[in-house]
Scaffold this active site. Sequence first.
Site, mmCIF file in Angstrom:
data_model
loop_
_atom_site.group_PDB
_atom_site.id
_atom_site.type_symbol
_atom_site.label_atom_id
_atom_site.label_comp_id
_atom_site.label_asym_id
_atom_site.label_seq_id
_atom_site.Cartn_x
_atom_site.Cartn_y
_atom_site.Cartn_z
ATOM 1 N N ARG A 108 0.868 -1.193 0.000
ATOM 2 C CA ARG A 108 0.000 0.000 0.000
ATOM 3 C C ARG A 108 0.891 1.225 0.000
ATOM 4 N NH1 ARG A 108 -5.044 2.037 3.571
ATOM 5 N NH2 ARG A 108 -5.987 0.531 2.169
ATOM 6 N N HIS A 135 -7.432 0.632 -6.191
ATOM 7 C CA HIS A 135 -7.607 -0.122 -4.934
ATOM 8 C C HIS A 135 -8.403 -1.398 -5.260
ATOM 9 C CE1 HIS A 135 -7.763 -0.957 -0.812
ATOM 10 N NE2 HIS A 135 -8.661 -0.097 -0.384
ATOM 11 N N GLN A 138 -10.404 -3.760 -2.745
ATOM 12 C CA GLN A 138 -11.633 -3.165 -2.220
ATOM 13 C C GLN A 138 -12.830 -3.502 -3.113
ATOM 14 O OE1 GLN A 138 -12.149 -1.009 0.682
ATOM 15 N NE2 GLN A 138 -14.255 -1.516 0.122
ATOM 16 N N ASP A 231 -16.917 8.048 -1.020
ATOM 17 C CA ASP A 231 -15.586 7.884 -0.415
ATOM 18 C C ASP A 231 -15.212 9.248 0.161
ATOM 19 O OD1 ASP A 231 -13.015 7.051 0.251
ATOM 20 O OD2 ASP A 231 -12.254 7.063 -1.822
ATOM 21 N N CYS A 272 -16.171 2.688 1.246
ATOM 22 C CA CYS A 272 -15.031 1.809 1.521
ATOM 23 C C CYS A 272 -14.506 1.987 2.946
ATOM 24 C CB CYS A 272 -13.932 2.057 0.504
ATOM 25 S SG CYS A 272 -13.472 3.797 0.360
ATOM 26 N N ARG A 317 -13.885 -7.493 3.109
ATOM 27 C CA ARG A 317 -12.481 -7.287 2.732
ATOM 28 C C ARG A 317 -11.671 -8.537 3.072
ATOM 29 N NH1 ARG A 317 -10.163 -2.557 2.341
ATOM 30 N NH2 ARG A 317 -8.764 -3.749 1.040
HETATM 31 N N1 NVA Z 1 -9.664 7.328 -1.571
HETATM 32 C C1 NVA Z 1 -9.290 6.886 -0.248
HETATM 33 C C2 NVA Z 1 -9.594 5.432 -0.074
HETATM 34 C C3 NVA Z 1 -9.337 4.893 1.315
HETATM 35 C C4 NVA Z 1 -9.637 3.438 1.455
HETATM 36 C C5 NVA Z 1 -7.832 7.173 -0.016
HETATM 37 O O1 NVA Z 1 -7.020 6.882 -0.900
HETATM 38 O O2 NVA Z 1 -7.494 7.700 1.045
HETATM 39 N N1 CP Z 2 -11.118 0.651 2.850
HETATM 40 C C1 CP Z 2 -9.822 0.577 3.208
HETATM 41 O O1 CP Z 2 -8.934 0.283 2.417
HETATM 42 O O2 CP Z 2 -9.618 0.824 4.519
HETATM 43 P P1 CP Z 2 -8.183 1.010 5.206
HETATM 44 O O3 CP Z 2 -7.602 2.285 4.665
HETATM 45 O O4 CP Z 2 -8.494 1.090 6.686
HETATM 46 O O5 CP Z 2 -7.337 -0.170 4.856
#
Ligand code: NVA
Ligand code: CP
Length: 329
Positions: A108, A135, A138, A231, A272, A317
């Site tokens: 990540r 992602h 997800q 989101d 998410c 998830r």
């Molecule tokens: N768009 C958000 C998704 C988090 C799961 C981010 O990248 O922070």
């Molecule tokens: N939805 C998601 O990816 O959550 P986290 O950022 O907590 O992993």
Amino acid sequence: MAQSLKGRSLLSLKDYSSDEIRLLLDTSREYKRLKYAGIPHRIHEGKNIALLFEKTSTRTRCAFTVAANDLGVAPEYLGKDDIQLGKKETIEDTAKVLGRMFDGIEFRGFAHETVEQLAKYAGVPVWNGLTDKFHPTQILADFLTIEEHVGALRGKKLVFVGDGRNNMANSLMIGSAKMGLDFRILAPRELFPDQNLTDEAYRIADENHAKITITDNFEEALRGADVIYTDVWVSMGEEDKFEERINQLRHFQVNTNMLRLTGNPEVKFMHCLPAFHDTLTSVGADIKQKYGLDSMEVTDDVFRSRASIVFDQAENRMHTIKAVIALTL
Ligand code: NVA
Ligand code: CP
């Protein structure tokens, strides 16, 4: 026909056919059944995977950890300050080292190119646990949840509301195009997705009888919707953009009126997570103090309503990530 996925990385759903995504979803459902029945499924006993996190995470980290343990795989968490990645050692060298020790690598982080580089050099499967662009794990959880609550994916009207060019909008668009959904992005024009990616999504949609609409017209986007999905307005790494996004998106908040505009009393709400639906977090409190908002992308009443399936989505998830690890290791 889906082929065996053994040895495959998952960087974006672009790399998977609809049959392969189908296989991942069906396998997730089976692992969920085994978990609920208390039937052990330690099919990868003795293997090891690395979990690399440049950004923070609750769901993705926990899902990979629990899924790995359930499969008999030992997970090793490596946070951004734990290893040399990118600071003292190139991504290429890091990938080569990790690939000699681990059987799979989750990443990540920020640049999508990093996860591509890891996959290129590691020699073991690499799974994208979120980058600025995509992602994909997800989306597997989202689709499993839609199947459970709404039914078969084909033709379902899924509306993403908010920052239409973030990793979630991008990934939902590609996933929907692969699986034949009627997918709509409702966003202000300046937050429409990247044109190249949109063109690619239209091509994929054509092959799979899916429909994609990108619009700032509420009526066009919301009519007959089965699911409204949103989101955060500001993704990780963009924390200096709150004021700009609030100005762009304050009329795109998911509230009871927006649910009503769908004309579907059974419409579902998805997110998410994490979500800014109240002022009980430090960021939420700060936003309230600076901009007077009690919530951002979704109101607290919608978040807590019977339409909301966000915690089933969060649980999924784990089941879907388990399927990814199980099939690709
Ligand atoms: N768009 C958000 C998704 C988090 C799961 C981010 O990248 O922070
Ligand atoms: N939805 C998601 O990816 O959550 P986290 O950022 O907590 O992993």
